[in-house]
Structures are given as C-alpha cells and as structure tokens.
Design an enzyme around this catalytic site. Structure first.
Site, mmCIF file in Angstrom:
data_model
loop_
_atom_site.group_PDB
_atom_site.id
_atom_site.type_symbol
_atom_site.label_atom_id
_atom_site.label_comp_id
_atom_site.label_asym_id
_atom_site.label_seq_id
_atom_site.Cartn_x
_atom_site.Cartn_y
_atom_site.Cartn_z
ATOM 1 N N GLY D 149 0.821 -1.196 0.000
ATOM 2 C CA GLY D 149 0.000 0.000 0.000
ATOM 3 C C GLY D 149 0.859 1.250 0.000
ATOM 4 N N CYS D 150 0.231 2.363 -0.322
ATOM 5 C CA CYS D 150 0.977 3.620 -0.422
ATOM 6 C C CYS D 150 1.473 4.080 0.940
ATOM 7 C CB CYS D 150 0.111 4.690 -1.078
ATOM 8 S SG CYS D 150 -1.529 4.876 -0.345
ATOM 9 N N TYR D 151 0.570 4.140 1.925
ATOM 10 C CA TYR D 151 0.991 4.551 3.260
ATOM 11 C C TYR D 151 2.027 3.585 3.824
ATOM 12 C CZ TYR D 151 -2.911 7.905 4.061
ATOM 13 O OH TYR D 151 -3.768 8.967 4.031
#
EC number: 1.2.1.38
Lengths: 346, 346, 346, 346
Positions: D149-151
């Site tokens: 995921g990005c985070y």
C-alpha cells in the site's frame, strides 16, 4: 422579517444561511430539502453548527411555509422554482419571492424556453431582474425577483456603463470569464473531482452557456437594441471567485475620460461596487466571502479597445449576497444589512 | 552532443535539466549561475538528486565553456543573453545557441528595443524563431535560435492556421491567456507569495505584455501583413500550464469545414500537437510535464467568430521542452528524443 | 473603546482589522507600521477598502497613541513588543496591552530567553496567558495579555482536559500539527513561494519549534508538574487552518467515558469550542475565518492511546480572533462581540 | 515482455500506463475494465493520447489474456484480485502476477480476513510482499507479488532500519501520515469533491485504517516479534504525495550515530531511496511523479525519541512505480528500467 429557504442544501443555500446568521433583522423560519428532509442542517454543513438548530423540512409543507414567511428564497433547479413561486404567491399574495435560479430572470420567455428547454409555466408573474445596482427602484417595488446569475452579475456590472452610454460597438463584445468550482455546485461529477480540477484550467460551453442570453437581454435593454455577444466560461482551480474580462471596440471619438466618467457616474455612489479606476486590476481574492464587486478598466490605444474587468465572489455578489441585498431593498431596510463584512483575505 | 546551460537556476533551467536527464544523446557539461557559483545544483533543486553531480560554475569560464560545448542553452534575463551569444559564437563559430529569452526572437530589432527598453547589441546575428512546428526547416539550418515565449507558443499555435489561410479578419484578434505562476519565475515577490495567489485570479499587464509584439510579428509574417492584437495575460493559482483562448471574426464565406481543414492540414502530422477537433476542449492538466500542445476550436454561428483554444505546459512546450525539440532538429536526431513522455496526470 | 494596532501590516494585523470592522463597540484609532508609514492601509490590503480610511503612522507617536487608546494590540516581532508594552504602560497606566507575539506568554522568563535568544526586558510586568477558555477569570483582570501562538492554541485546547484530569501519561505526549502557510507571514522567502509550496507537504523545525516550550509550560501548569513533549509542525499547501493531532497513552484504568467527561465538563459551555465528540473528525475548513475550535477525540483500544484532534483558523482563534475575544473579556462585554460569524465554507 | 493490466481505469492503472509508455522492454497487451469495456483508454484519460491506441476489454477474455501475457498487473478492489490471480495462474502456470491491492499482501490470512471482511480464497498461493528494497531476493523468485500500500511503503521504509536493528521500543511507534487525494481514487464522493477538500485538512479512520495491520506485520517480521502501532492518516489538499512522520522512543544507550548507521547500511546502495541524513526534511514535491522515497530522521534529545520522515509519490513508489520496479526485478532486467525519470518540479 421571516425567511424561508426552499432548496437549501446547495452551496448557494448554505451561503444564504451563513450570511443570514449575522443579519440583524432576518429570522430563518423554514429550510427545505427534498433530498434530505429530516436531517439537521448542521449535519450537512457542520460549519453552521451554533447558528442553525433547524432540521430540513420537505416542501409538502408549502402551504404552512408560505403563510408563515415574509420572503422565500428559492434555490431549486430551473423549472421547479416557478412552480413554487406560482403556488406560494397564490397562497400568500403579499409574500416576496427571490429566486436564485433562472426561472424569473428573463423578460422574454421564449428566450428562456429556447435556452433552458422547458416551458415557462408562470408567464403572468410580474418580476424584476435583481441586479440591484441597475434596478434598485424596481426591486424596491417587486414581489418576485429573479436574482441574476453569477457570471452575468460580474459581466453586466463591467459592461453596463459602456453600453448604456453608447461608448462601444455592440457587435464587438466578448466576455471571457473565469470561475471557481463552487459555481458547479455540490453535486458529484468527474468535472468537480479534486484530483481532476487541481492544477488545471479549461474552457467549457463555448457559445452555449445559459448566462449568454441573460447578459444579452440586460445589456440589450440598456443599449436600446438587441445585441449578441461571445461569452466563454472557464473553470479555475479554486472554490470561489469570478473574474470577468470584457472586450469591446470603442466607438470613434470616445476618449478615455468619457469611459472614466461612465463608470464614475454609474457606480460612484454604490457601496458594493469598488472602482479601481482606469488601469486598475481587480483580484478575486480581495472580494472573497463579501458582496463587493471590484472593477477596473483599461484602454488599449493600439487596438482602440476597452477591456473592463470585474471580480466578485460567485456565491455572494453572484448569488446569496445579492439575494439578501435585494431583500433588504424590498423591505426598505439598509441595503448593507448582514452584508457589511470585510472580505476574508488571505 | 555536449550541452551547457548558462543561467540555470530559474525554473526553465531546472526544467531543462529534468528533461535532459532522460535524453539519450545529450550530455550536460557546464551549468552556470552568477548568483550561486560553487553550489551543487542538487542543493538548489533537491529533486534533481541522483541526476546531476555538477556544481554551478561562473560565466568567467565562457571561453572554456564555448569550446567544450556543442550547444548552449541560455536562461539569462533579456539584454544579457545576446552578450553571451555574441561572445560564444566568436569563440566557437560552430556552436549552436538556443536562447530561452527574448533577445533573439525578433526580426525587427526596433520593436525589440521599444518593448524591452535596451539596445540590441547583436543585430548581425542570423537567427531563427524556434516555434518548431512552423519553422522546422529553418531551425534545422540555424546556428542561433530564439526560443519562443510561453504565451506566444500557445497563442501562435492556436491562431496560425486561421491567419495563414486567410480565414479571419486580422483586426479582430483577441487573445485571453491564463497562466500558472511558475511563469513568473523563482524570484521572490508578493505577487508569487503563496497566500496571496491561492484561491485568486487576476489579469495583469493589459495591453502591455511583452509577448504581444512577438505574437504580432509571427502572425503578421504568416498573414503577409502587419497586424495588431489584444493580448491579456491572467495569473491562475497553479504552478504549471497555460490556456490560451483566442477570438477572431471569420471572414465572409468561411465555413466550419474550412477551419477544420486549416488545422488538420497544418498539424495533422505533428507529433506534439494533439488536435481535439472542432468542439474540443483542451485541459492544461492533460499536457502537464509534457511537450504537447492540445488544440480545439469552436465556431459560434451567432457571432460568426472562431474561438481557438490551446493548452501547454508553460515550462515544457512553452520553454525547456521546445528548446530541446529545437536542439534535436538542429542536430538532426529524432525530434522526440528526450521528450516522448506521457503527461503526469492527475 | 479605542483601539490601536502596533505593527499592522502582517497577516495577523490585517485579520485584526477585518474582524474589528464589524465589532460594534471598538473603534480603531491608530494603525502603525515602521516599514510603510504614510501609506493608506487599503493600499497595502485592498480587501479592506470601504472599512479603513486610515493611513499607517510610525511608532514615534507612541506617547500620543498610548494616551488616546484604551487598548493596544501589538503585532511586532518578539523582543520589540515588550519595549512597546513597557513604554505604553508607563505613559498610560490604565491601558490594556494584548501582544500577539511571544514576549508576554511565558511565566518562566528563562525559558523565553533560552528559546527566543533575546533578554527579557519587561520581567516585572504582570501578565496573563490569554488562552481564554482556560484563563478567563485572570484575563478579565489583566492589564497585559500574552496572546497564545497558533499551534499552541490548537494543541493546548486538545490536550488540556486530558492533562488536567490526570488521564494520560505525561511522558508520552506527541503533537503532530499541520498548518497553512499564512502562519509563516507575509515576508518573502522561498519557503512561501507559490510554486514551491503548491502540491507539497513537509515537516520543519522538528524538536525545535518555539511553540514547544509554550505548550509545555501551560500543560505543565495544568498537570501540576513539568513535562516534555514532542511537537512537530508541518506546512500544508493552503493559506489558513491548523489541524493538531495529539497522542498520549491513557493511564491504567481510564475509560472512554472518563475521557468524554473530561472534554464535556471542560468545554460543554464554551461557545467557541465545538465538541464533535468521541470519534469526531475536525475539518479545518469548517472553522475557516471564524473563532471556533472544533474538537474530536478517539480511543485506540489496541494501543491504549487517546488521539485528540483540534482544528482552528490560525489567523482567528490562533491569533486575531482570540486577541479580540480576550479584549472583550477584559472590557467586560459579550465575549462573542465581533466574532459571532459563521465560517466561510466552502 | 507482454503485460496486461486488469482493472485499469483507476488512477493507479493510469499511472501504470503512463510509466510503461517509456519502458523500453515492456509491451502493453490487454487493458481491461468491467465498467467501460469497448472504450478507448485515451477517451477516459486524454493525457495518454499518442501512447495507447488500445480499447478496454472485458475480463471475459481472461483465458486469452492469461495465455498471451507474461505478467498481469491487477488493479481491482480487494476480494476480486485473488480470483483473477487464482484463475490466471491455473491457466498459465508461468505467468507473473503483481497485485496492486491487498489480497496478496498478508502472510497471516486471518488478519486479512479480519480487516478486509472477506474470506481469503487463494490461501495456497505462494506470494511475496513487494517492498522491493526489503525483499528484493524473494521478489526475484516470486510468481505472485502483493504490491504494498501507499501509506505502508512510506511508513515501513522510514521505520525498518530502526526496528530491524533493535533501536526503538516497539510499543511506542506512532505513524502520523499525510496523503494527497488521489489515494482516494477516481470514484465520486463528497470527500473528494473539489470545493470540499480545497484549503482543508482532516484526519480519518483513526485506529482503523487497513494499512495498519500491513505495517504491523512487516515491521513485526523485521523485529522478530509482534507489535502494535498507531497509524493516523490525514487528507491533504493536493492530488499526489505522502509524507509519513514516524515517532518512536529510542532504547536506552542508542546513540544518534547508531541511528545514522542503521539508515546508511540499509539504504546506502538503494537507488530509489534518497537519504537526506539526520536533520533532513523530505518534501513530497521533490518526489512527485518519480519512484523515489526521500528519507530524513531526527533525534530529539529532550524526549529521547527518533522522528523519521519519508516522502513518496503515492501513485508511483506507493503504487504503479513500485509495481514496475518489482516486475523489473522478477524479469531480471535493470530495476530502474522505465523509472529513471527526474521528479516533476515545481
């Protein structure tokens, strides 16, 4: 003064509520919504917490609403407002109607029907076009006011002195307007999606925007003859603000001083029009959240054109603010009531 | 191909470096700055870390720089570029010069001196105006290219087919342009201060912007006669992007199909011009970070005007990208080299 | 009530003027600036046109200013405000001083000197820390108020109920704050340059921001013991607004209901604190241009932490609005006077 | 190398297309969409004009697609990707799968099911978590990669050296992350409506964001024991970029030099991690449109905490870029292929 707002969940409705919260005379009675009846307005717009305990009602209460209100602001889609207007005035003949949409803006209903694609069902209504600075005395006597569009307010205020005083060639008028995104409303669509709009600018509806005939009818009235203009709207990556850049060829013999005089005599005593003079540059942010229209004009000696520029907050002078200004005039109270706040900057 | 960049600390210089970092043929030799010599370029522009180990040098090294470079990009203020050009070509007669400023843009040096308020000190230079799509064959032979301004690139690309094909009344041309703030450079002033610009739009330099005579000279050349236009720049709250909305009256007898044909025949084979056709709406964001110019046009039957709209990234097609495009042409390599990247969206 | 503003050309000064323009009791007497004396305030801030005819004066008039004013707001850099405070109170012993800077915020002058790197020259002054909701009764009696910093206002309001009621481990407090760019002022620097800030976020001054000891002193006072926190400010690409996200470990045995009760009993009757409750999410935009602080809190059962979040407009509740709120309290008028406007949304 | 993209109309899919357009080895074969099959991709994303003549196909062609592709990128909602993965690997056992969603990210399927609320239907799949810098050798051998995921990418890169080297108290980890709006996708909802998001910041999903268990599983694996963190996401008014501010208490005896050494030894040879060193401040804009992660760390001596900060472009290193980086590793070509572009600044 008891006020009801019919169709209050759009941005113009929310802005009416914001402004009326500090209006010393007005009291908001009913706030209606067909999409979210029963919801507290502060749940839809949390910024209004502390100001409105009200819950949205449905228009099935129109009878009661019309009887208990002195004035109704209508924030419905075109075609629906005139239905409410027709019924409300039948129920309560002394009620005042201020419609923020297009239904009551046109003298020529055929033009309305051509551009809005619906039959006009309240042709017998006596209406006044609520561009306050131009029509104040008629507004004062009016029962039904068609509140001007956002683009039209900015554009007409910029061009009126030129047209009225016969200073420009009427066949050469071009309005290139730039608007913030709130003008497109709160409805969801890709064109208002944050990531799409951000750091981007585009034109839309070239030659076909519905504010075109509205500008033409009003300017034509001032000129005493029909006219056709180019009006090009643009979407700017900001929520609020309209800048209207207006071009026209000066008639032979028109001097810069004659142009100055036209603006000064038209607006010199208008509180909500701030003249920046010849060479002045309006900045939308200087009008943000306020009812002011800032105006500057330029003469290009090389091309013999005048370029008039106006800046407004589309939700205030372009919608809710001017509606309240009209209400103040209609009820004969100080026109600035509830509107005399300094713009929020920066 | 050895490249030096003279005056590289502005946004156009940084953009040259960004684009050249993925140019397969070019090698960046010297990067100069008079304000910060001795500083690593990656300290000034940390986004360039990994791409440029270089330290900025001062122009006192011009002799060496001119000898060791095949091409110089100049990013200096007007008046200074022609001095560098004059000296560098004297030192190395085979060197190529691409100036991103105005010094080499004008055929008529008197017009340059009138608008830029400095004497032209390199009048004998043989220069080509580097709007690649219009002047490709001359650019190919050129030693010195005056790279077009950002507004002018957008505006000329939109208007050229109309003017060249005699489709519009030359006295009626109005260009209303909207630019991002990076066009104002990295220099500090209140007009580029974040809180001042944000959520705001304004016009500036009405009737006086220096890109006006540049557009006029080029369009006049295409028309075969002198012309005068209105050009109005606006500042939009975004860093990158220009949208140019261009108005002109169609000549009698001009049909929509003739307009279409003018655009299609002019640009049908141009890689970097993407035609959206009649009724198309360019969006600046669709060109962001790329060398594309998106173009659409509209015919307003009511007013018999054509409205042509173009969108570019002001730092790419409006500056560094077109400069590299010109370099590629001058060195006879694929024009797309280093420029064939898809725009960054959203 | 006669007001003077010393050092009025920054954003906080402009915001004081905006808010005071609709204050029913206050009259603005003198507005000073050392950088631009003699300039009309409306030339520096055109949005204030119609509200202030005044011209900026220089502080050489301090004698006159102090005698003719009931209250002075000071918007000077730290180190300078206390000089004005010392002199003004000597000239006019009944004058009230509200300093928007740091000079009068600290009980412990050594801490001030350590973090602000200047000697404190007005140690004998009796001052009150103007976080109105916490110190209202002392503010009422105060002659000199140190108006809190923007970050500190947001952070202390979020944490005070937790610390005061002994609900959290004082060694575990972390404040991660996000601020709009207007907090950095109107002074020009690359860090506030539009194109640099736009579409970007960064932290700054980690471990070293001067609001840290201010938060620590106030929370320490509430806790009855010294404490040390982490405070990390971030720059957000918007002009106005602060969101403060505050973390702390709950002490053993603390229930969610005890946390709720702490907030409700502390702020249940506070007009300018709007409690969104447990699970509520403050949104800076809902407070824009207003004096409200919106507050929500969350209990993470997995980590036994409380996360309290507050939102304010840094220029209003974080500066000018709270200063006026304090003035209202000091003069025993309705605390909401001039501040009872709905936030501007969207 | 033949590539297909399943579910390509979201922003991550569009970003894959943008980046693959300049990938020297990859050829995009099929692009699928269930919502808009039959539409040209350039009609949905006009910025891709010139790069993709393709029309979207429907997944009914999965048999053909799986046979003719060497690798499939999946951009479907969770729960759907594993169905495609299961079928595609059954059809073509040598195919490589890179899923941009969550279905293949977790070693512990029970945790997946608890947080994602769907049964995991492909538990037998041998998968690798594609945080390239941490798992490069496993990625090289993988058939199925769960792209992070990005985070999580931003947060794990910032914290991994601290956790892996036993430098911090694992019970004290707090991640306060700030993300641009494109992370919320192209789907329409009020939370991504331009006028709502602009000039506003807020937290969301406190204690409940699905990237929490992903960070915990990976860091727990590095630590050799389970851990629980606080992760708080915030929405920032910009399309691209994530800044992750990570807090942890240093263990007794840990010196600043030991922290430095942990980062330097972990990332000193990583091309896509740019270390700004102790005291460095990552800026999201410096990574915009690129696959870089910029990293800085700070030691607060007063609180004995380390604050590690990372910046990425959520759509590149946080999604499409890292997916391509993984593909390059899986196919044993230069890891930088198609990703070696300088960030777009400003």
């Amino acid at each position: 003064m008891k006020i009801s707002i019919v169709g209050a969940t759009g941005y113009a409705g929310a802005e009416l509520l914001r402004l009326l919260a500090s209006h010393q005379v007005a009291e908001v009675k009913y706030i209606t919504s067909e999409s979210q009846p029963g919801t507290a307005i502060a749940d839809i717009y949390p910024h209004l917490t502390r100001f409105y305990p009200q819950t949205l009602t449905s228009l099935v209460d129109l009878e009661k609403l019309a009887v208990e209100s002195d004035v109704i602001f209508i924030g419905l889609p075109h075609g629906h407002a005139m239905e409410v207007g027709r019924k409300a005035t039948a129920i309560n003949p002394t009620i005042k109607i201020i419609d923020l949409g297009a239904d009551y803006r046109f003298k020529n209903h055929d033009v309305y029907e051509e551009w809005y694609k619906v039959p006009h069902t309240h042709r017998e209504a006596k209406t006044v076009y609520g561009l306050t600075e131009l029509n104040r005395s008629q507004v004062r006597e009016a029962s039904i006011v068609g509140n001007p569009g956002c683009y039209t307010t900015a554009s007409i205020l910029a061009l009126a002195p030129l047209v009225k005083n016969n200073l420009v060639d009427l066949t050469t008028i071009i309005v290139d307007a730039k608007s913030g995104v709130s003008g497109a409303g709160r409805g969801l669509n890709l064109g208002s999606h944050f990531s799409e709009v951000f750091e981007s600018v585009k034109a839309y509806n070239v030659g076909g925007h519905r504010h075109t005939p509205e500008i033409e009818e009003v300017l034509g009235g001032l000129a005493g003859e029909e006219l056709t203009i180019n009006f090009t709207p643009h979407l700017i990556p900001m929520p609020r603000g309209i800048l209207s850049t207006c071009y026209a060829n000066l008639k032979a013999g028109v001097t810069p001083e004659m142009v100055d005089e036209a603006y000064n005599s038209q607006y010199g005593n208008e509180y909500f029009v701030r003249l920046l003079g010849r060479g002045g540059y309006p900045v939308t942010k200087n009008t943000r959240s306020s009812n002011f229209c800032d105006l500057g004009w330029h003469i290009d000696k090389r091309t013999k054109r005048v370029i008039a520029i106006s800046a407004i907050d589309n939700l205030v002078k372009g919608a809710a603010g001017q509606a309240i200004q009209n209400m103040n005039v209609m009820f004969n109270i100080d026109e600035k009531t509830g509107l005399d706040n300094a713009p929020v900057y920066p």
